[in-house]
Design a protein around this motif. Structure first.
Motif, short mmCIF file in Angstrom:
data_model
loop_
_atom_site.label_atom_id
_atom_site.label_comp_id
_atom_site.label_asym_id
_atom_site.label_seq_id
_atom_site.Cartn_x
_atom_site.Cartn_y
_atom_site.Cartn_z
N LEU A 52 -6.80 -2.86 10.28
CA LEU A 52 -7.56 -2.18 9.24
C LEU A 52 -7.21 -0.71 9.09
O LEU A 52 -7.51 -0.10 8.07
CB LEU A 52 -9.06 -2.30 9.52
CG LEU A 52 -9.60 -3.71 9.65
CD1 LEU A 52 -11.07 -3.67 9.99
CD2 LEU A 52 -9.39 -4.48 8.37
N PHE A 53 -6.61 -0.12 10.11
CA PHE A 53 -6.40 1.32 10.13
C PHE A 53 -4.93 1.68 10.02
O PHE A 53 -4.05 0.92 10.42
CB PHE A 53 -6.97 1.91 11.42
CG PHE A 53 -8.43 1.65 11.58
CD1 PHE A 53 -9.37 2.38 10.88
CD2 PHE A 53 -8.89 0.64 12.42
CE1 PHE A 53 -10.72 2.14 11.02
CE2 PHE A 53 -10.23 0.38 12.57
CZ PHE A 53 -11.15 1.13 11.86
N ASP A 54 -4.66 2.87 9.49
CA ASP A 54 -3.30 3.39 9.39
C ASP A 54 -3.27 4.69 10.19
O ASP A 54 -3.69 5.74 9.72
CB ASP A 54 -2.94 3.65 7.92
CG ASP A 54 -1.54 4.22 7.77
OD1 ASP A 54 -0.77 4.20 8.76
OD2 ASP A 54 -1.22 4.69 6.67
N PHE A 55 -2.76 4.61 11.42
CA PHE A 55 -2.69 5.77 12.29
C PHE A 55 -1.28 6.38 12.26
O PHE A 55 -0.88 7.03 13.21
CB PHE A 55 -3.05 5.39 13.73
CG PHE A 55 -4.46 4.89 13.89
CD1 PHE A 55 -5.53 5.72 13.63
CD2 PHE A 55 -4.71 3.59 14.31
CE1 PHE A 55 -6.84 5.28 13.79
CE2 PHE A 55 -6.01 3.14 14.47
CZ PHE A 55 -7.07 3.99 14.20
N SER A 56 -0.54 6.18 11.18
CA SER A 56 0.85 6.65 11.11
C SER A 56 0.96 8.17 11.09
O SER A 56 2.03 8.71 11.35
CB SER A 56 1.54 6.06 9.88
OG SER A 56 0.95 6.59 8.70
N GLY A 57 -0.10 8.86 10.74
CA GLY A 57 -0.06 10.31 10.70
C GLY A 57 0.44 10.88 9.39
O GLY A 57 0.52 12.10 9.23
N GLN A 58 0.79 10.02 8.44
CA GLN A 58 1.22 10.51 7.14
C GLN A 58 0.04 11.13 6.41
O GLN A 58 -1.08 10.64 6.51
CB GLN A 58 1.80 9.38 6.30
CG GLN A 58 3.06 8.79 6.88
CD GLN A 58 3.57 7.63 6.05
OE1 GLN A 58 2.95 7.24 5.07
NE2 GLN A 58 4.69 7.07 6.44
N ASP A 59 0.30 12.21 5.69
CA ASP A 59 -0.76 12.88 4.95
C ASP A 59 -1.20 11.96 3.82
O ASP A 59 -0.41 11.62 2.94
CB ASP A 59 -0.25 14.20 4.40
CG ASP A 59 -1.37 15.06 3.85
OD1 ASP A 59 -2.52 14.85 4.26
OD2 ASP A 59 -1.08 15.93 3.01
N PRO A 60 -2.46 11.53 3.82
CA PRO A 60 -2.90 10.59 2.78
C PRO A 60 -3.04 11.28 1.43
O PRO A 60 -3.29 12.48 1.34
CB PRO A 60 -4.27 10.13 3.28
CG PRO A 60 -4.75 11.28 4.11
CD PRO A 60 -3.53 11.88 4.74
N VAL A 61 -2.84 10.52 0.40
CA VAL A 61 -3.06 11.01 -0.96
C VAL A 61 -4.52 10.76 -1.28
O VAL A 61 -4.96 9.61 -1.36
CB VAL A 61 -2.14 10.29 -1.96
CG1 VAL A 61 -2.41 10.76 -3.36
CG2 VAL A 61 -0.69 10.49 -1.58
N TRP A 62 -5.28 11.82 -1.42
CA TRP A 62 -6.71 11.67 -1.68
C TRP A 62 -6.92 11.32 -3.14
O TRP A 62 -6.32 11.93 -4.03
CB TRP A 62 -7.46 12.96 -1.33
CG TRP A 62 -7.41 13.23 0.14
CD1 TRP A 62 -6.59 14.10 0.78
CD2 TRP A 62 -8.19 12.59 1.15
NE1 TRP A 62 -6.80 14.04 2.13
CE2 TRP A 62 -7.79 13.14 2.40
CE3 TRP A 62 -9.19 11.63 1.13
CZ2 TRP A 62 -8.35 12.74 3.60
CZ3 TRP A 62 -9.74 11.25 2.33
CH2 TRP A 62 -9.33 11.79 3.55
N PRO A 63 -7.76 10.34 -3.43
CA PRO A 63 -8.01 9.97 -4.83
C PRO A 63 -8.80 11.05 -5.54
O PRO A 63 -9.57 11.80 -4.92
CB PRO A 63 -8.83 8.68 -4.71
CG PRO A 63 -9.48 8.77 -3.38
CD PRO A 63 -8.53 9.53 -2.50
N ALA A 64 -8.59 11.14 -6.85
CA ALA A 64 -9.37 12.09 -7.66
C ALA A 64 -10.78 11.53 -7.80
O ALA A 64 -10.97 10.38 -8.20
CB ALA A 64 -8.71 12.26 -9.02
N LEU A 65 -11.76 12.33 -7.48
CA LEU A 65 -13.15 11.88 -7.55
C LEU A 65 -13.74 12.25 -8.91
O LEU A 65 -13.40 13.30 -9.48
CB LEU A 65 -13.97 12.51 -6.43
CG LEU A 65 -13.51 12.16 -5.02
CD1 LEU A 65 -14.32 12.93 -3.99
CD2 LEU A 65 -13.63 10.67 -4.78
N PRO A 66 -14.60 11.42 -9.45
CA PRO A 66 -15.20 11.71 -10.76
C PRO A 66 -16.18 12.88 -10.67
O PRO A 66 -16.72 13.18 -9.61
CB PRO A 66 -15.91 10.41 -11.13
CG PRO A 66 -16.20 9.76 -9.81
CD PRO A 66 -15.07 10.15 -8.90
#
Length: 132
Positions: A52-66
Motif C-alpha cells: 500500500l505504501f511507496d517508500f521510494s523517497g521520490q518527491d510526490p506530486v501534490w494534487p491541486a486542492l479545490p
C-alpha cells in the motif's frame, strides 16, 4: 480498507487479503521485531500492508486542492433546501466502465478443469504452514 498516508496516492486498488494481523506484520517488517503469536498459516494467506505504501523517497506530486472558501455558506444554505424525494422510476446503480490502476497481488489463480477433488484455486508464493 481505506488507507490515508503521506506515502500513498489515491486511485490505486490493492486486492491483497489483509486482516487485523497485517498491521502487526507491517511493524515487524519496518522495525525488525518479531511477533510469535501470528500463525504460519495466517502469514502465508494475508499480506503485511507494504504493497500500500511507496517508500521510494521520490518527491510526490501534490494534487491541486479545490477552493474551500465558500463551503461555510454552502452548508448554511443547505438548511433552506426542500426535503429530498424518492426518484421514480427506481433503478439499480450502474458501475462505471473501465478499469482502475491496480497493484499486483501475491497470489496465482490456478484452475484445474475436470478435477473431482476439492482444492483451493489460490496459491501463494509461500506454501501455507511456513513462515515467510
Amino acid at each position: 480498507m481505506v488507507v490515508v498516508s503521506p506515502w500513498t496516492r489515491g486511485g490505486v486498488v490493492d486486492s491483497t487479503v489483509y486482516d487485523h494481523t497485517s498491521v502487526i506484520r507491517l511493524l515487524e517488517k519496518r522495525f525488525g521485531v518479531a511477533e510469535p503469536n501470528i500463525s504460519p498459516w495466517r502469514r502465508a494467506i494475508t499480506g503485511d500492508l507494504t504493497n500500500l505504501f511507496d517508500f521510494s523517497g521520490q518527491d510526490p506530486v501534490w494534487p491541486a486542492l479545490p477552493d474551500t472558501s465558500g463551503n461555510r455558506q454552502k452548508v448554511t444554505d443547505t438548511g433552506k433546501l426542500p426535503a429530498p424525494t424518492v426518484p421514480k422510476p427506481q433503478a439499480f446503480p450502474q458501475q462505471p466502465r473501465g478499469t482502475r490502476t491496480a497493484r499486483p497481488v501475491p497470489y496465482h489463480l490456478q484452475v484445474k478443469a475436470g478435477s473431482a477433488r476439492a482444492c483451493s484455486p489460490w496459491t501463494s508464493p509461500t506454501p501455507a504452514g511456513r513462515a515467510r
